[in-house]
Motif scaffolding. Structure first.
Motif, PDB file in Angstrom:
ATOM      1  N   ARG A 142       0.886  -1.156   0.040  1.00 11.57           N
ATOM      2  CA  ARG A 142       0.075  -0.019   0.039  1.00 11.57           C
ATOM      3  C   ARG A 142       0.875   1.093   0.035  1.00 11.57           C
ATOM      4  N   ARG A 143       0.695   1.935  -1.118  1.00 17.09           N
ATOM      5  CA  ARG A 143       1.873   3.182  -1.044  1.00 17.09           C
ATOM      6  C   ARG A 143       3.191   2.850  -1.197  1.00 17.09           C
ATOM      7  N   ASN A 144       3.429   1.636  -1.766  1.00 15.97           N
ATOM      8  CA  ASN A 144       4.996   1.329  -1.870  1.00 15.97           C
ATOM      9  C   ASN A 144       5.388   0.746  -0.606  1.00 15.97           C
ATOM     10  N   GLN A 145       4.544   0.529   0.429  1.00 17.53           N
ATOM     11  CA  GLN A 145       4.718   0.027   1.559  1.00 17.53           C
ATOM     12  C   GLN A 145       4.381  -1.459   1.707  1.00 17.53           C
ATOM     13  N   LYS A 146       5.280  -2.513   2.145  1.00 17.72           N
ATOM     14  CA  LYS A 146       4.737  -3.654   2.179  1.00 17.72           C
ATOM     15  C   LYS A 146       3.688  -3.937   3.279  1.00 17.72           C
ATOM     16  N   VAL A 147       2.646  -5.078   3.048  1.00 17.13           N
ATOM     17  CA  VAL A 147       1.767  -5.170   3.898  1.00 17.13           C
ATOM     18  C   VAL A 147       1.899  -6.790   4.500  1.00 17.13           C
ATOM     19  N   LEU A 148       2.061  -7.562   3.528  1.00 22.43           N
ATOM     20  CA  LEU A 148       2.017  -8.828   3.676  1.00 22.43           C
ATOM     21  C   LEU A 148       3.185  -9.523   2.835  1.00 22.43           C
ATOM     22  N   GLU A 149       3.886 -10.375   3.404  1.00 19.91           N
ATOM     23  CA  GLU A 149       5.034 -11.140   2.679  1.00 19.91           C
ATOM     24  C   GLU A 149       4.686 -12.620   2.635  1.00 19.91           C
ATOM     25  N   GLU A 150       5.314 -13.292   1.853  1.00 22.72           N
ATOM     26  CA  GLU A 150       5.340 -14.864   1.602  1.00 22.72           C
ATOM     27  C   GLU A 150       6.567 -15.512   1.090  1.00 22.72           C
ATOM     28  N   SER A 151       6.772 -16.841   1.545  1.00 24.32           N
ATOM     29  CA  SER A 151       7.772 -17.614   0.835  1.00 24.32           C
ATOM     30  C   SER A 151       7.466 -18.981   0.769  1.00 24.32           C
ATOM     31  N   PRO A 152       7.494 -19.508  -0.415  1.00 21.76           N
ATOM     32  CA  PRO A 152       8.430 -19.076  -1.478  1.00 21.76           C
ATOM     33  C   PRO A 152       7.127 -18.248  -2.228  1.00 21.76           C
ATOM     34  N   SER A 153       7.760 -17.608  -3.317  1.00 22.70           N
ATOM     35  CA  SER A 153       6.881 -17.007  -4.292  1.00 22.70           C
ATOM     36  C   SER A 153       5.819 -17.980  -4.701  1.00 22.70           C
ATOM     37  N   PRO A 154       4.633 -17.419  -5.071  1.00 23.56           N
ATOM     38  CA  PRO A 154       3.635 -18.477  -5.263  1.00 23.56           C
ATOM     39  C   PRO A 154       3.520 -18.843  -6.945  1.00 23.56           C
ATOM     40  N   SER A 155       4.198 -18.221  -7.765  1.00 23.64           N
ATOM     41  CA  SER A 155       3.922 -18.380  -9.340  1.00 23.64           C
ATOM     42  C   SER A 155       5.205 -18.272 -10.127  1.00 23.64           C
ATOM     43  N   ILE A 156       6.454 -17.698  -9.545  1.00 26.00           N
ATOM     44  CA  ILE A 156       7.487 -17.391 -10.570  1.00 26.00           C
ATOM     45  C   ILE A 156       7.902 -19.072 -10.988  1.00 26.00           C
ATOM     46  N   ARG A 157       8.322 -19.149 -12.178  1.00 24.72           N
ATOM     47  CA  ARG A 157       9.048 -20.259 -12.454  1.00 24.72           C
ATOM     48  C   ARG A 157      10.121 -20.642 -11.634  1.00 24.72           C
ATOM     49  N   GLN A 158      10.810 -21.804 -11.810  1.00 25.80           N
ATOM     50  CA  GLN A 158      12.140 -22.383 -11.061  1.00 25.80           C
ATOM     51  C   GLN A 158      13.171 -21.802 -11.716  1.00 25.80           C
ATOM     52  N   GLU A 159      13.284 -21.552 -13.120  1.00 26.70           N
ATOM     53  CA  GLU A 159      14.437 -20.974 -13.591  1.00 26.70           C
ATOM     54  C   GLU A 159      14.548 -19.406 -13.210  1.00 26.70           C
TER      55      GLU A 159
END
Length: 449
Positions: free
Chosen positions: A233-250
């Motif tokens: 929100r307004r370039n400020q993080k609100v929620l973070e997760e690991s691992p990223s849910p959708s980027i490819r393994q490569e």
């Protein structure tokens, strides 16, 4: 050299979190506190506490001389800056080192280099780390217009010495740049003491993905996987997760390589984070390097079972990392929810007394809090009062457990952003893991529950 007594040049939940690890390691702790914070838990939990000034940060938590005097008075042999405040201030790190104390962080010259966005960008280009097409420092409007035409509209106008979203502005045309340039310079000067701006091509609908690194200064730099930080929100993080849910393994593996390359290029030592923007085609670009512990470090701790503060202290003591890249595993899924004392509709701070503060408990739930029932939340500091971190074997299970945890969070006396966090968990884009930094820029669907 073993650290025996650590002064924590910070406050609130991060001070409590550092104290917890020090207690496990047998390290004595010194808290410094302002008049407004004298009754907060971190002051009581530290082995010693020193008053350093009135409530305003300039007179307390940014008062370098008062903090160093507290270290001298208590016989501390090291200083941990936490995050925010003086944590990325090269001058403070230099002063700590000059007094003979150990600074728990990278060398002062690295903090200074990476704190200046123009310098950091140049170093990354030299190292072969992908950067967003953009400029060096810009001081004049005519120069800015010419650069913008070469980069291509829209552009992101940024303060060279800035960070955390402050001073950033998307500019879509020459006329808009003419209207906003002077005011952007004014904000940069007011917030950071430097009116220099720079511009980058604006990446449409990006994801914000960062890589945690740890380096021992003895030839070993490791990555500790990635965190998805696109809920902002307004370039400020609100929620973070690991691992990223959708980027490819490569893409993941390329991000890891780039982050390690970035850290090695500047002679990094300690824990740090290399942040990237990832576009719709999974091309990624260096955004910045945070030369400190991140707010969201517990996400990495949950999936790797590592204690990042303990690692920071070991490296600061001059010890080599006791494990290799092949020893580090990411298991399960973790999400962190930043709990703010703020109106969830208007996003305004909500100071006051916490009549009730009962965080959730249970399997896979960790709450790092800087307050308790009866604590006063003042308007002088960042309104984040706690972090709720949830872990499970799968992302789906983590979301289910998160909903139960947030439902169980009892806060009264002030307003909090817990209702907003609950609403995020019900958004189709979030559930599917197909979201970007624009999720909170539009109206959210109402809670289904």
């Amino acid at each position: 050299m073993n650290i025996k007594k650590l002064l924590i040049a910070n406050r609130g939940e991060i001070a409590c979190r550092i104290i917890r690890t020090c207690r496990e390691l047998g390290i004595q702790t010194v808290a410094v506190y302002s008049e407004a914070d004298q009754d907060l838990p971190f002051v009581r939990e530290a082995d010693e506490a020193v008053w350093i000034g009135p409530a305003p940060v300039a007179q307390s938590y940014l008062n370098m001389e008062a903090i160093l005097e507290a270290a001298k008075k208590t016989g501390a042999d090291a200083v941990h800056p936490g995050y925010g405040l003086l944590s990325e201030n090269g001058e403070f790190a230099r002063k700590v080192e000059k007094t003979g104390l150990t600074f728990v962080g990278p060398p002062a010259n690295v903090i200074t280099q990476m704190g200046d966005k123009v310098t950091a960008r140049q170093r990354m280009m030299e190292a072969g780390v992908p950067v967003i097409p953009g400029t060096e420092g810009v001081q004049h409007l005519e120069e800015a217009i010419q650069h913008a035409k070469e980069i291509g509209w829209p552009v992101m106008l940024k303060a060279s010495a800035g960070g955390g979203g402050i001073g950033m502005q998307v500019v879509k045309s020459e006329e808009a740049l003419k209207q906003s340039f002077a005011s952007a310079q004014g904000r940069a000067q007011a917030y950071f003491g430097d009116s220099t701006l720079y511009m980058e091509r604006f990446v449409e609908s990006p994801r914000h993905v960062e890589v945690q690194i740890i380096a021992d200064g003895k030839g070993k730099t490791l990555h500790l996987f990635e965190r998805e930080c696109s809920i902002q929100r307004r370039n400020q993080k609100v929620l973070e997760e690991s691992p990223s849910p959708s980027i490819r393994q490569e893409t993941r593996e390329a991000l890891y390589r780039a982050a390690v390359k970035a850290a090695e290029a500047v002679g990094y030592v300690g824990a740090g984070t290399v942040e990237f923007l990832v576009d719709a085609n999974e091309r990624f670009y260096f955004l910045e390097m945070n030369t400190r512990l991140q707010v969201e470090h517990p996400v990495t701790e949950m999936v790797t079972s590592l204690d990042l503060v303990a690692l920071q202290l070991e490296v600061a003591e001059g010890k080599a990392l006791s494990f290799d890249q092949s020893d580090v595993r990411s298991m399960g899924h973790a999400m962190e929810y930043r709990i703010y004392a703020e109106d969830p509709e208007r996003f305004l701070p909500s100071p006051g007394t916490l009549e009730v503060f009962h965080p959730p408990q249970g399997e896979g739930i960790r709450v790092d809090a800087g307050v308790e029932t009866g604590s006063k939340v003042t308007p002088y500091y960042d309104p984040m009062i706690a972090k709720c971190v949830v872990y499970a074997e799968t992302r789906e299970e983590t979301i289910i457990r998160s909903k139960k945890a947030l439902d169980a969070f009892a806060i009264s006396g002030i307003k909090s952003n817990v209702p907003l966090l609950k609403k995020i968990l019900d958004q189709p884009e979030f559930i599917q893991g197909q979201y970007n930094t624009l999720l909170l820029s539009k109206p959210l669907q109402s809670n289904k529950r």
